[in-house]
Design a protein around this motif. Structure first.
Motif, short mmCIF file in Angstrom:
data_model
loop_
_atom_site.label_atom_id
_atom_site.label_comp_id
_atom_site.label_asym_id
_atom_site.label_seq_id
_atom_site.Cartn_x
_atom_site.Cartn_y
_atom_site.Cartn_z
N SER A 1 0.81 -1.22 0.00
CA SER A 1 0.00 0.00 0.00
C SER A 1 0.85 1.27 0.00
O SER A 1 0.30 2.37 -0.15
CB SER A 1 -0.95 0.00 1.20
N SER B 1 2.90 4.07 -1.52
CA SER B 1 2.86 4.64 -2.86
C SER B 1 4.22 4.53 -3.56
O SER B 1 5.26 4.91 -3.00
CB SER B 1 2.46 6.12 -2.77
N ASP C 1 4.98 6.23 -6.13
CA ASP C 1 5.37 7.60 -6.47
C ASP C 1 6.20 8.23 -5.35
O ASP C 1 7.15 8.97 -5.61
CB ASP C 1 4.13 8.45 -6.73
N SER D 1 5.49 4.26 7.36
CA SER D 1 4.26 3.78 6.74
C SER D 1 3.78 2.48 7.38
O SER D 1 2.59 2.16 7.33
CB SER D 1 4.46 3.55 5.25
#
Length: 157
Positions: free
Chosen positions: A44, A46, A48, A71
């Motif tokens: 999950s 990102s 980017d 995260s």
């Protein structure tokens, strides 16, 4: 056949090894669930964000400590709390493997409650030990709940 030891080692029957072996078995039993939890949390993150950090010059170690680990904080907290609660409630595993023995070397609070209530018929002692067990579970909850409340508040803002 490899002659590593001079005699066989009774891992569950020796007081030195019994609790460590039960802990390792409990970790092995829980490993798939926690692995899937970490895997889903890592998926999950990102791509980017990781790519932007790499473009900004962050190496693998910095990306791990500044992006991946933060995260995973909520999953790490959940896994720790679940493992502590699982360890508190590991009655079945210990009862089947060692029965709390040899002696009381691998006895936990759940086994003590069982032994006091159902073998010694000391219901007052079993009740007192149960109160301690509920208190330990409450401490785990009080550690975990504020992190979830803060997280929920940030998500709503």
């Amino acid at each position: 056949t490899l002659h590593i030891t001079s005699s066989p080692i009774d891992f569950l029957g020796d007081a030195k090894y019994a609790m460590a072996v039960v802990i390792l078995i409990n970790i092995w039993r829980s490993f798939p669930y926690y692995t899937i939890s970490f895997l889903s949390a890592m998926q999950s993150i990102s791509g980017d964000l990781m790519e932007a950090a790499a473009i900004d010059g962050a190496g693998v170690i910095k990306r791990f400590f500044y992006i991946t680990l933060p995260s995973l904080r909520s999953v790490i907290t959940m896994v720790i709390v679940l493992e502590v609660v699982n360890a508190i409630n590991a009655f079945d595993l210990l009862f089947v493997l060692t029965g709390g023995g040899p002696g009381t070397s691998s006895e936990i609070l759940g086994l003590l409650i069982y032994r006091l209530g159902f073998t010694r018929f000391d219901f007052a002692g079993a009740s007192a030990a149960s109160t301690l067990l509920i208190g330990a579970a409450l401490v785990c909850f009080l550690f975990y709940a504020p992190t979830q409340i803060r997280k929920k508040g940030r998500n709503q803002a």
